[in-house]
Scaffold this motif. Sequence first.
Motif, PDB file in Angstrom:
ATOM      1  N   TRP A   1       1.894   9.660  -6.919  1.00  0.00           N
ATOM      2  CA  TRP A   1       1.442   8.401  -7.505  1.00  0.00           C
ATOM      3  C   TRP A   1       2.330   8.074  -8.708  1.00  0.00           C
ATOM      4  O   TRP A   1       2.458   8.898  -9.621  1.00  0.00           O
ATOM      5  CB  TRP A   1      -0.015   8.514  -7.978  1.00  0.00           C
TER       6      TRP A   1
ATOM      7  N   LEU B   1      -1.562  11.369   4.560  1.00  0.00           N
ATOM      8  CA  LEU B   1      -1.655  12.102   3.297  1.00  0.00           C
ATOM      9  C   LEU B   1      -3.087  12.170   2.780  1.00  0.00           C
ATOM     10  O   LEU B   1      -3.884  11.260   3.000  1.00  0.00           O
ATOM     11  CB  LEU B   1      -0.788  11.415   2.239  1.00  0.00           C
ATOM     12  N   ASP B   2      -3.382  13.246   2.071  1.00  0.00           N
ATOM     13  CA  ASP B   2      -4.608  13.328   1.281  1.00  0.00           C
ATOM     14  C   ASP B   2      -4.283  12.712  -0.079  1.00  0.00           C
ATOM     15  O   ASP B   2      -3.765  13.388  -0.978  1.00  0.00           O
ATOM     16  CB  ASP B   2      -5.053  14.779   1.139  1.00  0.00           C
ATOM     17  N   LEU B   3      -4.559  11.423  -0.220  1.00  0.00           N
ATOM     18  CA  LEU B   3      -4.138  10.708  -1.421  1.00  0.00           C
ATOM     19  C   LEU B   3      -4.756  11.270  -2.687  1.00  0.00           C
ATOM     20  O   LEU B   3      -4.148  11.227  -3.759  1.00  0.00           O
ATOM     21  CB  LEU B   3      -4.471   9.220  -1.277  1.00  0.00           C
ATOM     22  N   SER B   4      -5.956  11.808  -2.573  1.00  0.00           N
ATOM     23  CA  SER B   4      -6.631  12.341  -3.768  1.00  0.00           C
ATOM     24  C   SER B   4      -5.955  13.599  -4.297  1.00  0.00           C
ATOM     25  O   SER B   4      -6.177  13.989  -5.448  1.00  0.00           O
ATOM     26  CB  SER B   4      -8.097  12.637  -3.440  1.00  0.00           C
TER      27      SER B   4
ATOM     28  N   VAL C   1       1.218   4.389  -3.569  1.00  0.00           N
ATOM     29  CA  VAL C   1       1.747   5.736  -3.344  1.00  0.00           C
ATOM     30  C   VAL C   1       3.226   5.656  -2.992  1.00  0.00           C
ATOM     31  O   VAL C   1       3.677   4.770  -2.271  1.00  0.00           O
ATOM     32  CB  VAL C   1       0.951   6.448  -2.236  1.00  0.00           C
TER      33      VAL C   1
ATOM     34  N   THR D   1       0.806  -1.220   0.000  1.00  0.00           N
ATOM     35  CA  THR D   1       0.000   0.000   0.000  1.00  0.00           C
ATOM     36  C   THR D   1       0.838   1.270   0.000  1.00  0.00           C
ATOM     37  O   THR D   1       0.313   2.355  -0.262  1.00  0.00           O
ATOM     38  CB  THR D   1      -0.942   0.027   1.208  1.00  0.00           C
ATOM     39  N   VAL D   2       2.116   1.169   0.315  1.00  0.00           N
ATOM     40  CA  VAL D   2       3.004   2.328   0.320  1.00  0.00           C
ATOM     41  C   VAL D   2       4.409   1.848  -0.034  1.00  0.00           C
ATOM     42  O   VAL D   2       4.816   0.739   0.326  1.00  0.00           O
ATOM     43  CB  VAL D   2       2.996   3.053   1.685  1.00  0.00           C
TER      44      VAL D   2
ATOM     45  N   LEU E   1      -2.585  14.062  -4.377  1.00  0.00           N
ATOM     46  CA  LEU E   1      -1.204  13.835  -4.789  1.00  0.00           C
ATOM     47  C   LEU E   1      -1.062  13.873  -6.307  1.00  0.00           C
ATOM     48  O   LEU E   1      -1.933  13.407  -7.040  1.00  0.00           O
ATOM     49  CB  LEU E   1      -0.713  12.481  -4.270  1.00  0.00           C
TER      50      LEU E   1
ATOM     51  N   ALA F   1       2.326   8.006   5.246  1.00  0.00           N
ATOM     52  CA  ALA F   1       1.411   7.760   4.133  1.00  0.00           C
ATOM     53  C   ALA F   1      -0.038   7.859   4.582  1.00  0.00           C
ATOM     54  O   ALA F   1      -0.901   8.371   3.858  1.00  0.00           O
ATOM     55  CB  ALA F   1       1.685   6.390   3.524  1.00  0.00           C
TER      56      ALA F   1
END
Length: 302
Positions: free
Chosen positions: A181, A272-275, A193, A169-170, A277, A269
């Motif tokens: 990404w 983080l706000d993955l959306s 990520v 996942t990371v 990145l 990780a």
Amino acid sequence: MSVIALKIDVDTYRGTREGVPALARLLEKHDAPATFLFSLGPDHTGRALKRVFRPGFFGKVTRTSVVEHYGIKTLMYGVMLPGPDIGRREAEGLRAIRRAGFETGVHTWDHVRWQDGVADADEAWTRRELVRATERYAEVFGERPTVHGAAGWQMNEAAYRLQAELGYTVASDGRGEHPYWPCNAQGEVIGPVQLPSTLPTLDELIGLDGWTVDNVHEALLARTRDLAPLHVYTLHAELEGQKLAPVFERLLRGWRDQGYRFATVGDCARQLDLSALPRCPVALGTIPGRSGTLVVQQAALA
């Protein structure tokens, strides 16, 4: 708050036996979380000597005293001595690190084999190596790994896709400036990520520009003086876990005085706000002080 994720690459049998427990004690002393990434198959360090013909390699090993840090015996593994199976022989020591509260993950199966071979390898070769490491990790820890950091910062496109398939996942597989990404040229995200290493390693600095073991910590502290939200620092069990431990301790104190706190790669990780990145194409590049090419973060796609 400003954070430094401490990522520990464990490359060798000696590093696993000696450097890892020494680092764990030092990190506990300073109440510093960290991520240990293990090499889980045979130690074939001696086979890396063929890199002597790579531009810049001889200068690097001369500056950083490879024999002093790794030892003659380690440099004979895979050449004149059989390479010990690290994950099998040191399984209890690896589990002890997890019990102590540190994050653990996969570095590689055979460090030299991955570092020297994966960039030009096909999907079948890459799958065999990554699956071996993943399955050995599950055998040792009783669960699947979720964190990966590539040996030598070397990857290929198949490796990113396999990470996602195998449940990672990371990852921290390359060098760069901020989380992203990984994607192909068409903008398709191909792996988990990435939190790239943002700071140079000690062996990239020592012996250049007047930096020695006595003052090299100042070079790194100068790079972190202006507080950043996140840095990822890669250290090695064979270096900071042994003769360069005093340097690392000066760094821990210095970074804390600058206002940083420490964290694992996985914890960073999860914050983080993955959306939000960016997507960055995967590619190889060069880094000052290190020979050859390695994964280097590229400019984000629009």
